[in-house]
Write a protein that holds these residues in place. Structure first.
Motif, mmCIF file in Angstrom:
data_model
loop_
_atom_site.group_PDB
_atom_site.id
_atom_site.type_symbol
_atom_site.label_atom_id
_atom_site.label_comp_id
_atom_site.label_asym_id
_atom_site.label_seq_id
_atom_site.Cartn_x
_atom_site.Cartn_y
_atom_site.Cartn_z
ATOM 1 N N ALA A 59 0.824 -1.457 0.054
ATOM 2 C CA ALA A 59 0.026 0.023 -0.161
ATOM 3 C C ALA A 59 0.859 1.260 -0.239
ATOM 4 C CB ALA A 59 -0.984 0.001 1.211
ATOM 5 N N LYS A 61 0.346 4.320 0.214
ATOM 6 C CA LYS A 61 0.018 5.414 1.046
ATOM 7 C C LYS A 61 0.752 5.385 2.284
ATOM 8 C CE LYS A 61 -4.188 3.864 1.680
ATOM 9 N NZ LYS A 61 -4.250 2.372 1.164
ATOM 10 N N ASP A 80 -0.609 -1.412 -4.091
ATOM 11 C CA ASP A 80 -2.214 -1.119 -3.796
ATOM 12 C C ASP A 80 -2.111 0.489 -3.928
ATOM 13 O OD1 ASP A 80 -4.653 -0.542 -2.376
ATOM 14 O OD2 ASP A 80 -3.771 -0.478 -0.943
ATOM 15 N N SER A 103 -7.839 0.902 -5.053
ATOM 16 C CA SER A 103 -8.926 1.092 -3.857
ATOM 17 C C SER A 103 -9.457 2.797 -3.818
ATOM 18 C CB SER A 103 -8.686 0.484 -2.643
ATOM 19 O OG SER A 103 -7.973 -0.662 -2.833
ATOM 20 N N ARG A 150 -15.787 -3.740 -3.248
ATOM 21 C CA ARG A 150 -15.418 -3.566 -1.662
ATOM 22 C C ARG A 150 -16.772 -3.604 -1.100
ATOM 23 N NH1 ARG A 150 -11.645 0.680 1.005
ATOM 24 N NH2 ARG A 150 -12.077 0.012 3.361
ATOM 25 N N HIS A 198 -13.357 -7.512 -2.556
ATOM 26 C CA HIS A 198 -12.374 -6.648 -1.655
ATOM 27 C C HIS A 198 -13.180 -6.270 -0.413
ATOM 28 C CE1 HIS A 198 -10.233 -2.578 -1.158
ATOM 29 N NE2 HIS A 198 -9.615 -3.526 -0.858
ATOM 30 N N GLY A 202 -9.582 -2.062 8.602
ATOM 31 C CA GLY A 202 -8.915 -0.956 9.338
ATOM 32 C C GLY A 202 -7.392 -1.165 9.222
ATOM 33 N N SER A 203 -6.825 -0.472 10.025
ATOM 34 C CA SER A 203 -5.315 -0.399 10.132
ATOM 35 C C SER A 203 -4.680 -0.469 11.664
ATOM 36 C CB SER A 203 -4.986 0.825 9.539
ATOM 37 O OG SER A 203 -3.632 0.716 9.188
ATOM 38 N N GLN A 204 -3.455 -0.987 11.640
ATOM 39 C CA GLN A 204 -3.092 -1.275 13.211
ATOM 40 C C GLN A 204 -3.795 -2.047 13.951
ATOM 41 O OE1 GLN A 204 -0.239 -0.832 14.067
ATOM 42 N NE2 GLN A 204 -0.091 -1.046 16.309
ATOM 43 N N GLY A 240 -3.966 -3.960 7.045
ATOM 44 C CA GLY A 240 -4.414 -3.517 8.497
ATOM 45 C C GLY A 240 -3.303 -4.444 9.547
ATOM 46 N N GLU A 280 -3.020 -6.290 0.869
ATOM 47 C CA GLU A 280 -2.668 -4.571 0.437
ATOM 48 C C GLU A 280 -1.884 -4.101 1.688
ATOM 49 O OE1 GLU A 280 -6.402 -3.040 0.210
ATOM 50 O OE2 GLU A 280 -6.866 -3.463 -1.914
ATOM 51 N N GLY A 282 0.559 -2.061 4.085
ATOM 52 C CA GLY A 282 1.426 -0.914 4.164
ATOM 53 C C GLY A 282 2.243 -0.882 5.439
ATOM 54 N N ARG A 283 1.656 -0.688 6.470
ATOM 55 C CA ARG A 283 2.442 -0.297 7.790
ATOM 56 C C ARG A 283 3.149 -1.615 7.939
ATOM 57 N NH1 ARG A 283 0.008 2.572 12.014
ATOM 58 N NH2 ARG A 283 -1.795 2.185 10.920
HETATM 59 N N1 LLP Z 1 -5.920 -1.086 1.767
HETATM 60 C C1 LLP Z 1 -6.774 -0.060 2.152
HETATM 61 C C2 LLP Z 1 -7.929 -0.040 1.304
HETATM 62 C C3 LLP Z 1 -6.481 0.944 3.031
HETATM 63 O O1 LLP Z 1 -7.478 1.909 3.395
HETATM 64 C C4 LLP Z 1 -5.297 0.928 3.738
HETATM 65 C C5 LLP Z 1 -5.002 1.891 4.870
HETATM 66 C C6 LLP Z 1 -4.341 -0.037 3.529
HETATM 67 C C7 LLP Z 1 -4.905 -1.138 2.462
HETATM 68 C C8 LLP Z 1 -3.195 -0.291 4.168
HETATM 69 O O2 LLP Z 1 -3.252 -0.553 5.742
HETATM 70 P P1 LLP Z 1 -2.095 -0.963 6.391
HETATM 71 O O3 LLP Z 1 -1.496 -2.407 6.118
HETATM 72 O O4 LLP Z 1 -1.029 -0.011 6.302
HETATM 73 O O5 LLP Z 1 -2.619 -0.850 7.847
HETATM 74 N N2 LLP Z 1 -2.396 7.219 8.715
HETATM 75 C C9 LLP Z 1 -2.906 6.119 9.666
HETATM 76 C C10 LLP Z 1 -3.049 4.836 8.830
HETATM 77 C C11 LLP Z 1 -4.343 5.019 7.763
HETATM 78 C C12 LLP Z 1 -4.576 3.771 7.096
HETATM 79 C C13 LLP Z 1 -5.496 3.993 5.916
HETATM 80 N N3 LLP Z 1 -5.605 3.035 4.896
HETATM 81 C C14 LLP Z 1 -2.003 5.987 10.678
HETATM 82 O O6 LLP Z 1 -1.001 6.447 10.855
HETATM 83 O O7 LLP Z 1 -2.013 5.004 11.658
#
Ligand code: LLP
Length: 420
Positions: A59, A61, A80, A103, A150, A198, A202-204, A240, A280, A282-283
């Motif tokens: 991801a 982002k 992603d 997405s 989704r 899809h 959520g995240s974290q 997430g 997907e 990211g973190r």
């Molecule tokens: N896929 C979708 C559709 C998402 O909205 C997100 C994150 C991810 C994948 C990736 O999620 P991850 O694996 O990174 O948890 N700024 C916030 C986190 C926002 C996450 C937004 N969406 C923070 O600093 O905790």
């Protein structure tokens, strides 16, 4: 090979780089990432999906620095993306279009057109109106769209409410009933190929339970689709998986390992499904790879509080201010003995500008260096120019080599963007 982060003779190293020595050669604050840590995280994901028809996506982002993107791409990941900008970066970093998923609740006409022209793996559609628009654009381009819908499972992710996305009160996805309607509509549309499901809750997220609920939900949902004559070939599980923000580099205790434990349990839910499985993440790929290095500018003691004022601020790392997030902060040089309870704060003119509150921290002096850990994801990506503070440089460590992968902004260049 060295650990990603460790103390040697009481000095913090990123791989084989002594961060105190390196900091003498560059301007603080700065971000620094470990190649090894990033690749180790990628490998854990690949291991977890080894028995599946598996497409792990990163991801963008979380951190879209091309230096990191190329590492992740070379590890075999797809991407992603959630904007035309991220799609542009993903392509420029060399990601295979067939490994890109897109997405987001608010894709513009231009973004959908860009995605269809590129021929990405999956447009993840989030509403009835977006479905219509995608069909119209695909018809105009005479190019079929491979799409997923989704679905919003109404599952509580047990995380901060700003980053919980799978509840019916959140703006994301569509309900089960609406999704079934959209699949039927899409199936009858000559420009849409609705082959995927899809979901992203959520995240974290640091507990396995919400993911296990999602597995159950998805298996039921898939059966419901089959009953309606809809065949699915892939499932995109979102991201997430949380990371541990309580790092202990001194004792090398970076446990618990959410990435392995939770991801494995989530993926195991689909091992007998014959579906291609996409994630997907990211973190969990870049979060633990990055440190934000900052210098102590001042010590300030009041009868009520003990402040350490450093040169990094909420404009560099907004997570503590925005989500009250905890990031372990460590000194670059360990000394013996004295600790204090303090607030570690930046120079920005808001009381909400803090990196840590009421934290037990080693006594430090002016010009000492500290590292905010777990800063590789949603750090620089959420940075701003608030208080007219230019964005800071980013560096990537590979063993004993350091490469500048983002040149920090100069105030003169920032000024050029304005009409004076
Ligand atoms: N896929 C979708 C559709 C998402 O909205 C997100 C994150 C991810 C994948 C990736 O999620 P991850 O694996 O990174 O948890 N700024 C916030 C986190 C926002 C996450 C937004 N969406 C923070 O600093 O905790």
């Amino acid at each position: 090979m060295a650990d990603s982060f460790q103390y040697i003779n009481k000095r913090l190293y990123c791989e084989n780089v002594d961060l105190i020595e390196f900091s003498k050669t560059v301007q603080t604050p700065y971000y620094i990432y470990s190649k090894k840590e990033t690749l180790d995280n990628c490998q854990q994901v690949l291991n977890a999906g080894a028995n599946l028809d598996f497409l792990p996506c990163y991801a963008l982002k979380a951190n879209y620095n091309p230096g990191l993107l190329k590492l992740v791409r070379n590890a075999g990941f797809g991407a992603d993306v959630v904007s035309g900008g991220e799609l542009y970066f993903a392509l420029k970093a060399g990601f295979d279009p067939q490994k890109i998923v897109f997405s987001g609740v608010g894709k513009t006409i231009d973004e959908i057109e860009f995605a269809i022209k590129t021929g990405i793996h999956s447009l993840n559609i989030e509403s009835a109106k977006e479905l219509k628009l995608a069909s119209a654009i695909a018809g105009k381009l005479r190019k079929k769209v491979h799409a997923a819908i989704r679905v919003n499972p109404d599952i509580e992710a047990q995380t901060h409410k700003y980053i919980s996305t799978g509840l019916h009160t959140n703006k994301f996805g569509v309900s089960v009933d609406e999704a079934v309607k959209l699949y039927t509509e899409a199936q009858n549309d000559r420009w849409l190929a609705p082959q995927g499901i899809h979901v992203h809750i959520g995240s974290q997220i640091t507990s396995v339970e919400p993911f296990l609920k999602t597995v159950k939900f998805l298996n039921q949902f898939k059966m419901r689709l089959e009953q309606s004559g809809i065949e699915i070939s892939y499932i995109d599980l979102g991201g997430g998986i949380g990371i541990n923000y309580y790092n202990d580099f001194q004792n090398q205790k970076n446990k618990p390992d959410f990435l392995t434990d939770i991801l494995q349990a989530y993926l195991d839910g689909f091992k007998d499904s014959n579906l291609k499985v996409i994630v997907e993440l990211g973190r969990s790929i870049t979060g633990s790879s990055g440190l934000l290095i900052s210098k102590v500018l001042y010590r300030k003691r009041t009868p009520q509080k003990n402040f350490i004022i450093v040169d990094a601020a909420m404009n560099n790392l907004i997570r503590p201010s925005l989500y009250n997030a905890y990031h372990e902060i460590v000194p670059l040089e360990l000394n013996v003995g004295k600790y204090e309870i303090c607030d570690i704060v930046g120079p920005v003119c808001e009381s909400g500008d803090f990196l840590a509150k009421d934290r037990k921290f080693q006594s430090v002096n002016q010009n000492d260096l500290i590292a905010v850990t777990g800063a590789g994801a949603y750090g620089q990506a959420l940075a701003s120019n608030y208080n007219l503070r230019p964005k800071i440089s980013e560096y990537l460590v590979d063993s004993n080599k350091v490469r500048n992968i983002y040149q920090g902004e100069k105030i003169e260049n920032l000024a050029k963007q304005f009409k004076w």
